[in-house]
Design a protein around this motif. Structure first.
Motif, mmCIF file in Angstrom:
data_model
loop_
_atom_site.group_PDB
_atom_site.id
_atom_site.type_symbol
_atom_site.label_atom_id
_atom_site.label_comp_id
_atom_site.label_asym_id
_atom_site.label_seq_id
_atom_site.Cartn_x
_atom_site.Cartn_y
_atom_site.Cartn_z
ATOM 1 N N ASP A 277 0.982 -1.353 -0.004
ATOM 2 C CA ASP A 277 0.113 0.182 0.217
ATOM 3 C C ASP A 277 0.611 1.134 0.039
ATOM 4 O O ASP A 277 0.518 2.272 0.747
ATOM 5 N N TYR A 278 2.013 1.272 -0.656
ATOM 6 C CA TYR A 278 2.784 2.541 -0.749
ATOM 7 C C TYR A 278 2.214 3.448 -1.719
ATOM 8 O O TYR A 278 2.372 4.608 -1.491
ATOM 9 N N PHE A 279 1.605 3.124 -2.582
ATOM 10 C CA PHE A 279 0.626 4.087 -3.321
ATOM 11 C C PHE A 279 -0.714 4.458 -2.932
ATOM 12 O O PHE A 279 -1.408 3.489 -2.259
ATOM 13 N N LYS A 280 -1.256 5.489 -3.199
ATOM 14 C CA LYS A 280 -2.899 5.889 -2.782
ATOM 15 C C LYS A 280 -3.723 5.207 -3.821
ATOM 16 O O LYS A 280 -3.615 5.350 -5.006
ATOM 17 N N PRO A 281 -4.840 4.739 -3.156
ATOM 18 C CA PRO A 281 -6.021 4.118 -4.322
ATOM 19 C C PRO A 281 -6.385 5.243 -5.047
ATOM 20 O O PRO A 281 -6.183 6.415 -4.905
ATOM 21 N N LYS A 282 -6.603 4.956 -6.547
ATOM 22 C CA LYS A 282 -6.981 5.631 -7.664
ATOM 23 C C LYS A 282 -5.811 6.474 -8.355
ATOM 24 O O LYS A 282 -5.976 7.125 -9.279
ATOM 25 N N GLN A 283 -4.529 6.204 -7.793
ATOM 26 C CA GLN A 283 -3.275 6.687 -8.580
ATOM 27 C C GLN A 283 -2.936 6.006 -9.881
ATOM 28 O O GLN A 283 -3.311 4.763 -9.999
ATOM 29 N N LYS A 284 -2.624 6.736 -10.839
ATOM 30 C CA LYS A 284 -2.199 6.091 -11.987
ATOM 31 C C LYS A 284 -0.459 6.425 -11.964
ATOM 32 O O LYS A 284 0.090 7.370 -11.727
ATOM 33 N N ILE A 285 0.045 5.046 -12.268
ATOM 34 C CA ILE A 285 1.419 5.054 -12.375
ATOM 35 C C ILE A 285 2.130 4.942 -13.588
ATOM 36 O O ILE A 285 1.503 3.806 -14.413
ATOM 37 N N ILE A 286 3.076 5.521 -14.138
ATOM 38 C CA ILE A 286 3.404 5.128 -15.230
ATOM 39 C C ILE A 286 5.049 4.638 -14.968
ATOM 40 O O ILE A 286 5.636 4.894 -14.300
ATOM 41 N N ALA A 287 5.373 3.363 -15.627
ATOM 42 C CA ALA A 287 6.572 2.840 -15.397
ATOM 43 C C ALA A 287 7.313 3.021 -16.648
ATOM 44 O O ALA A 287 6.742 2.475 -17.943
ATOM 45 N N ILE A 288 8.642 3.506 -16.785
ATOM 46 C CA ILE A 288 9.151 3.349 -18.205
ATOM 47 C C ILE A 288 10.195 2.328 -18.151
ATOM 48 O O ILE A 288 10.919 1.818 -17.695
ATOM 49 N N HIS A 289 9.656 1.445 -19.392
ATOM 50 C CA HIS A 289 10.522 0.477 -19.809
ATOM 51 C C HIS A 289 11.741 0.923 -20.537
ATOM 52 O O HIS A 289 11.734 1.393 -21.628
ATOM 53 N N THR A 290 13.033 0.789 -20.011
ATOM 54 C CA THR A 290 14.264 1.502 -20.440
ATOM 55 C C THR A 290 14.980 0.601 -21.190
ATOM 56 O O THR A 290 16.238 0.774 -21.598
ATOM 57 N N GLY A 291 14.608 -0.423 -21.980
ATOM 58 C CA GLY A 291 15.067 -1.570 -22.862
ATOM 59 C C GLY A 291 16.119 -2.386 -21.990
ATOM 60 O O GLY A 291 15.968 -2.875 -20.985
ATOM 61 N N GLY A 292 17.323 -2.328 -22.850
ATOM 62 C CA GLY A 292 18.444 -3.043 -22.220
ATOM 63 C C GLY A 292 18.302 -4.791 -22.553
ATOM 64 O O GLY A 292 18.815 -5.422 -21.742
ATOM 65 N N LEU A 293 17.295 -5.071 -23.197
ATOM 66 C CA LEU A 293 17.056 -6.472 -23.304
ATOM 67 C C LEU A 293 18.312 -7.342 -23.882
ATOM 68 O O LEU A 293 18.564 -8.595 -23.632
ATOM 69 N N GLN A 294 19.147 -6.898 -24.662
ATOM 70 C CA GLN A 294 20.187 -7.300 -25.023
ATOM 71 C C GLN A 294 21.179 -8.028 -24.063
ATOM 72 O O GLN A 294 21.993 -8.677 -24.236
ATOM 73 N N GLY A 295 21.143 -7.092 -22.861
ATOM 74 C CA GLY A 295 22.258 -7.552 -21.742
ATOM 75 C C GLY A 295 21.701 -8.839 -21.107
ATOM 76 O O GLY A 295 22.334 -9.312 -20.215
ATOM 77 N N ARG A 296 20.609 -9.372 -21.557
ATOM 78 C CA ARG A 296 20.256 -10.811 -20.899
ATOM 79 C C ARG A 296 21.158 -11.770 -21.293
ATOM 80 O O ARG A 296 21.446 -12.811 -20.687
ATOM 81 N N ARG A 297 21.615 -11.663 -22.525
ATOM 82 C CA ARG A 297 22.509 -12.653 -23.166
ATOM 83 C C ARG A 297 23.799 -12.956 -22.145
ATOM 84 O O ARG A 297 24.505 -11.942 -21.884
ATOM 85 N N ARG A 298 24.166 -14.156 -21.756
ATOM 86 C CA ARG A 298 25.372 -14.299 -20.950
ATOM 87 C C ARG A 298 26.301 -15.227 -21.664
ATOM 88 O O ARG A 298 25.775 -15.993 -22.179
#
Ligand code: PLP
Length: 298
Positions: A277-298
């Motif tokens: 419950d860190y956020f208040k009810p009715k809030q709209k949250i935007i999360a930015i997907h910053t990419g970086g998926l190439q870094g999953r390859r090991r």
């Protein structure tokens, strides 16, 4: 903007916003949307294009023929820089942290293929390179060479990040982004209004220095931001089964890929905070997907 960059950007897509539908969000009366910067381009994705755009424009204005930068063996920054350098006919050089390994990482193999010259440096030398913050500061620089500090952390990067905000076409209360150097976070804070709360999620252990680093990048004094420091999973690029399972579940349920260094940790943290419950009810949250998926390859 340099015509070469305008041309390059024509094929990019930065318009997608995906709503996450999840019983927990319904129960807590929250909306969570993802700004899909991972979809900008298959290689120059996420915050990499944001940070590089105005830097490249500046380099081209300076008539640079070579861009020199630094990063680790899995660096998303060098990966994007090498590719874009090839696209723009610019030479690129990367100082790589640590000794040359017997087998190059998939990231290094890519960047070598795109023409970046690799220079392996000791960890001490690498730390010294961090002192040079301006494009013309690297002591060995020759005519036409342009220095780009680690992660592209410069004031010009903030301008590119600021372009994200007008692309979010819905009203929102909270904006979330992962932090490495904190440059992307700083760009968002600069462009924000007081009505928005901006949260950074440190990908590093002991990231409290980030608050000062980010404050130093800002040209305004504002209190509408914070950095959450406790979701590092043991340190930079460290993972555990809990995190990896979360990433896999997220992909299964929402058809969105995350990686374990930045975005996976941020989304794990977000769901944990929502549960608490860190956020208040009715809030709209935007999360930015910053990419970086190439870094999953090991
Ligand atoms: C995928 C991804 N997300 C987030 C970040 C963090 O960005 P910043 O260094 O601007 O805090 C990075 C690192 O540059 C990254 O590669």
């Amino acid at each position: 903007m340099h015509p070469k960059l305008i041309e390059l950007e024509k094929s990019f897509d930065s318009s997608t916003l995906t709503q996450i539908i999840d019983p927990l969000l319904e129960q807590k009366q929250l909306e969570l949307w993802i700004k899909r910067d991972d979809l900008i381009h298959p290689i120059i994705s996420g915050n990499k294009w944001r940070k590089l755009k105005y830097i490249l424009d500046h380099a081209l204005q300076q008539e640079a023929h070579t861009i020199i930068s630094m990063g680790g063996a899995y660096s998303n920054h060098l990966h994007a820089l090498a590719f874009v350098g090839q696209q723009l006919n610019l030479k690129t050089v990367g100082y790589i942290r640590g000794e040359q390994p017997k087998k190059l990482s998939p990231t290094l193999l890519d960047i070598q293929k795109w023409g970046m010259q690799l220079r392996f440096v000791s960890r001490t030398e690498y730390r010294e390179l961090r002192h040079y913050k301006q494009f013309d500061q690297l002591p060995s620089l020759q005519q036409g060479e342009y220095w780009l500090p680690e992660g592209g952390a410069t004031n010009l990067a903030l301008q590119g990040v600021a372009d994200i905000l007008p692309e979010i076409k819905i009203n929102f209360d909270v904006l979330c982004v992962p932090c490495g150097t904190g440059t992307t976070l700083a760009g968002l804070i600069e462009a924000s209004t007081d009505k928005m709360m901006i949260h950074g999620f440190s990908a590093l252990k002991g990231g409290s220095f980030l608050t000062q680093d980010v404050a130093q990048l800002l040209t305004k004094e504002t209190e509408n931001w914070s950095i959450l420091l406790d979701y590092h999973f043991g340190g930079f690029a460290k993972t555990n089964q809990q995190l990896l399972s979360f990433i896999e579940n997220f992909s299964t349920h929402h058809a969105i890929e995350l990686e374990q260094v930045y975005t996976g940790k941020m989304f794990y943290a977000l769901f944990d905070l929502i549960q608490q419950d860190y956020f208040k009810p009715k809030q709209k949250i935007i999360a930015i997907h910053t990419g970086g998926l190439q870094g999953r390859r090991r």
